[in-house]
Write a protein that holds these residues in place. Structure first.
Motif, mmCIF file in Angstrom:
data_model
loop_
_atom_site.group_PDB
_atom_site.id
_atom_site.type_symbol
_atom_site.label_atom_id
_atom_site.label_comp_id
_atom_site.label_asym_id
_atom_site.label_seq_id
_atom_site.Cartn_x
_atom_site.Cartn_y
_atom_site.Cartn_z
ATOM 1 N N LEU A 1 6.176 4.812 7.069
ATOM 2 C CA LEU A 1 6.050 3.513 6.407
ATOM 3 C C LEU A 1 6.100 2.415 7.461
ATOM 4 O O LEU A 1 6.876 2.499 8.415
ATOM 5 C CB LEU A 1 7.227 3.345 5.423
ATOM 6 C CG LEU A 1 7.485 1.974 4.806
ATOM 7 C CD1 LEU A 1 6.381 1.612 3.810
ATOM 8 C CD2 LEU A 1 8.845 1.962 4.071
ATOM 9 N N VAL A 2 5.257 1.390 7.283
ATOM 10 C CA VAL A 2 5.333 0.210 8.153
ATOM 11 C C VAL A 2 6.008 -0.898 7.352
ATOM 12 O O VAL A 2 5.640 -1.158 6.200
ATOM 13 C CB VAL A 2 3.932 -0.237 8.631
ATOM 14 C CG1 VAL A 2 4.019 -1.547 9.416
ATOM 15 C CG2 VAL A 2 3.291 0.834 9.507
ATOM 16 N N ILE A 3 7.033 -1.518 7.942
ATOM 17 C CA ILE A 3 7.716 -2.638 7.277
ATOM 18 C C ILE A 3 7.503 -3.897 8.106
ATOM 19 O O ILE A 3 7.849 -3.941 9.291
ATOM 20 C CB ILE A 3 9.239 -2.390 7.103
ATOM 21 C CG1 ILE A 3 9.504 -1.048 6.399
ATOM 22 C CG2 ILE A 3 9.881 -3.542 6.339
ATOM 23 C CD1 ILE A 3 10.986 -0.706 6.236
ATOM 24 N N ALA A 4 6.917 -4.914 7.480
ATOM 25 C CA ALA A 4 6.722 -6.200 8.138
ATOM 26 C C ALA A 4 7.820 -7.153 7.701
ATOM 27 O O ALA A 4 8.422 -6.962 6.640
ATOM 28 C CB ALA A 4 5.367 -6.780 7.736
ATOM 29 N N LYS B 1 -4.711 4.789 5.459
ATOM 30 C CA LYS B 1 -3.700 5.514 4.667
ATOM 31 C C LYS B 1 -2.300 5.392 5.272
ATOM 32 O O LYS B 1 -1.590 6.379 5.495
ATOM 33 C CB LYS B 1 -4.092 6.988 4.504
ATOM 34 C CG LYS B 1 -5.416 7.169 3.766
ATOM 35 C CD LYS B 1 -5.669 8.614 3.434
ATOM 36 C CE LYS B 1 -6.802 8.808 2.458
ATOM 37 N NZ LYS B 1 -8.034 8.028 2.764
ATOM 38 N N VAL B 2 -1.921 4.140 5.540
ATOM 39 C CA VAL B 2 -0.590 3.862 6.077
ATOM 40 C C VAL B 2 0.205 3.116 4.994
ATOM 41 O O VAL B 2 -0.274 2.107 4.464
ATOM 42 C CB VAL B 2 -0.689 2.980 7.357
ATOM 43 C CG1 VAL B 2 0.690 2.515 7.814
ATOM 44 C CG2 VAL B 2 -1.388 3.750 8.485
ATOM 45 N N ASN B 3 1.378 3.611 4.655
ATOM 46 C CA ASN B 3 2.221 2.925 3.663
ATOM 47 C C ASN B 3 2.691 1.598 4.248
ATOM 48 O O ASN B 3 3.073 1.532 5.422
ATOM 49 C CB ASN B 3 3.436 3.789 3.322
ATOM 50 C CG ASN B 3 3.045 5.084 2.625
ATOM 51 O OD1 ASN B 3 2.056 5.120 1.893
ATOM 52 N ND2 ASN B 3 3.801 6.142 2.868
ATOM 53 N N LEU B 4 2.686 0.557 3.402
ATOM 54 C CA LEU B 4 3.011 -0.783 3.920
ATOM 55 C C LEU B 4 3.814 -1.611 2.923
ATOM 56 O O LEU B 4 3.470 -1.700 1.744
ATOM 57 C CB LEU B 4 1.693 -1.517 4.252
ATOM 58 C CG LEU B 4 1.778 -2.988 4.681
ATOM 59 C CD1 LEU B 4 2.486 -3.125 6.032
ATOM 60 C CD2 LEU B 4 0.383 -3.623 4.751
ATOM 61 N N MET B 5 4.878 -2.222 3.440
ATOM 62 C CA MET B 5 5.667 -3.176 2.632
ATOM 63 C C MET B 5 6.201 -4.272 3.548
ATOM 64 O O MET B 5 6.034 -4.206 4.767
ATOM 65 C CB MET B 5 6.827 -2.473 1.919
ATOM 66 C CG MET B 5 7.893 -1.908 2.856
ATOM 67 S SD MET B 5 9.408 -1.381 1.997
ATOM 68 C CE MET B 5 10.260 -2.949 1.783
ATOM 69 N N ASN B 6 6.819 -5.308 2.945
ATOM 70 C CA ASN B 6 7.475 -6.316 3.783
ATOM 71 C C ASN B 6 8.761 -6.810 3.129
ATOM 72 O O ASN B 6 8.956 -6.661 1.918
ATOM 73 C CB ASN B 6 6.545 -7.500 4.081
ATOM 74 C CG ASN B 6 6.681 -8.609 3.057
ATOM 75 O OD1 ASN B 6 6.555 -8.374 1.872
ATOM 76 N ND2 ASN B 6 6.954 -9.814 3.514
ATOM 77 N N ASN C 1 0.825 -1.198 0.000
ATOM 78 C CA ASN C 1 0.000 0.000 0.000
ATOM 79 C C ASN C 1 0.868 1.260 0.000
ATOM 80 O O ASN C 1 1.770 1.393 0.826
ATOM 81 C CB ASN C 1 -0.930 0.032 1.226
ATOM 82 C CG ASN C 1 -1.891 1.201 1.144
ATOM 83 O OD1 ASN C 1 -2.644 1.320 0.183
ATOM 84 N ND2 ASN C 1 -1.840 2.092 2.123
ATOM 85 N N VAL C 2 0.583 2.130 -0.956
ATOM 86 C CA VAL C 2 1.241 3.438 -0.982
ATOM 87 C C VAL C 2 0.136 4.478 -0.956
ATOM 88 O O VAL C 2 -0.577 4.663 -1.936
ATOM 89 C CB VAL C 2 2.126 3.607 -2.246
ATOM 90 C CG1 VAL C 2 2.782 4.985 -2.252
ATOM 91 C CG2 VAL C 2 3.181 2.511 -2.325
ATOM 92 N N SER C 3 -0.030 5.120 0.191
ATOM 93 C CA SER C 3 -1.051 6.164 0.311
ATOM 94 C C SER C 3 -0.436 7.527 0.106
ATOM 95 O O SER C 3 -1.083 8.457 -0.345
ATOM 96 C CB SER C 3 -1.724 6.099 1.685
ATOM 97 O OG SER C 3 -2.581 4.981 1.727
#
Ligand SMILES: [Fe+2]
Length: 316
Positions: A95-98, A161-166, A63-65
């Motif tokens: 950005l949140v990174i999992a 609207k939180v940027n998210l990647m892993n 997700n890229v908000s």
């Protein structure tokens, strides 16, 4: 750095540390490209184009908000809607990174498991045997993750609207390479010595404080290690239980892994292979930390959550 720069760095670092070598990974991507080109127009449309560039489909951007310059990241081993809410609550998280895959990355977890056949081959198992045993296990994992609610966390990120990647296999590759170099640089004779050596690594030292430091799951401290294989640190999830016997025949005496199921443990016992479990979340942290250090060097602030044991080696 922007989100795509961070994703590109994760993949690049993962390739540089890959057991298959850079050339081996390129060959795999070229193979996928050739397959893609032969497809019909309809099949081409259905084909996941990411697979042509990214050898680790369990690692990506979901997700890229707001595609802004990233200054502060919230990083966790398992990220669910709770952690997305946490990012909102903490504020100023770009950005949140999992670590563990979510969304499409989770759906495609089995795709990275081919890597394990090459790792076993690296340690001496004939490639035909490793491929044959892994094929069965890969389809089992693919069916296993099929029923998950893949988009739960991604939906939360999109709504809030939180940027998210892993970064999963890319970082597990970093942990595997780190541990391989660590073990290869020492003269370790007995299993007890291997445990003692692992306990020097800060992530494992920290894990020991809560009772999850490195442990012997099969074998005893007095057992001699023989050849030590780092065959169970990367490659998605557990491989085939039938591989222990083959690894023993290939001359492997001890396997260092992150975690092991009862079924796998029994097979390792039968094969007389010592199993040292370094620790799951601590090993995941080690791989993530090696990646996060590079973000830190680029001026990004790291906030650890969801089990991540953050140790920085960036200044060293
Ligand atoms: Fe993990």
């Amino acid at each position: 750095m922007k989100i795509q720069d961070i994703q590109n760095l994760s993949i690049k670092m993962g390739i540089d540390a890959d057991f298959r070598s850079k050339e081996g990974v390129q060959k795999l991507l070229d193979g996928k490209k050739q397959k893609f080109e032969k497809l019909s127009e309809k099949d081409k449309e259905e084909f996941d184009k990411d697979a042509l560039e990214n050898p680790y489909l369990d690692s990506g951007v979901y997700n890229v908000s707001d595609d802004k310059e990233i200054k502060k990241v919230l990083v966790g081993i398992d990220v669910g809607p709770e952690e997305i809410l946490m990012a909102k609550e903490l504020g100023e998280i770009d950005l949140v990174i999992a670590h563990h895959p979510v969304g499409k990355g989770l759906a495609q977890l089995a795709d990275v498991m081919d890597l394990q056949a090459d790792v076993c081959n690296y340690y001496g198992v004939p490639i035909n045997v490793a491929e044959g045993l892994m094929k069965e296990r890969i389809s089992e994992v693919a069916r296993g993750v099929n029923s998950s609610n893949h988009q739960r966390t991604v939906d939360a990120a999109r709504l809030l609207k939180v940027n998210l990647m892993n970064a999963h296999t890319s970082c597990d590759n970093l942990a595997a390479k780190f541990l391989k170099d660590f073990v290869d640089n020492r003269k370790i004779e007995k299993v007890g010595e291997l445990i003692d050596a692992l306990k020097e690594i800060p992530e494992y030292k920290e894990a020991m404080k809560i009772g999850v430091g490195p442990k012997i799951f099969v074998g005893s401290p007095e057992n001699r290690c023989g050849k030590i294989a780092l065959s169970e640190i990367t490659g998605g999830t557990e491989g085939s239980p039938k591989l222990y016997e083959k690894m023993a025949q290939a001359g492997v005496g001890t396997i260092v892994g992150m975690h092991i199921s009862e079924e796998h443990k029994k097979e390792a016992e039968t094969a007389n292979v010592n199993i040292v479990i370094a620790g799951h979340i601590s090993s995941d942290s080690l791989g993530m930390n090696l990646f996060l250090d590079e973000l830190e060097k680029n001026g990004i602030e790291i906030v650890a959550c969801s089990g991540l044991i953050r140790i920085s080696r960036a200044g060293k």
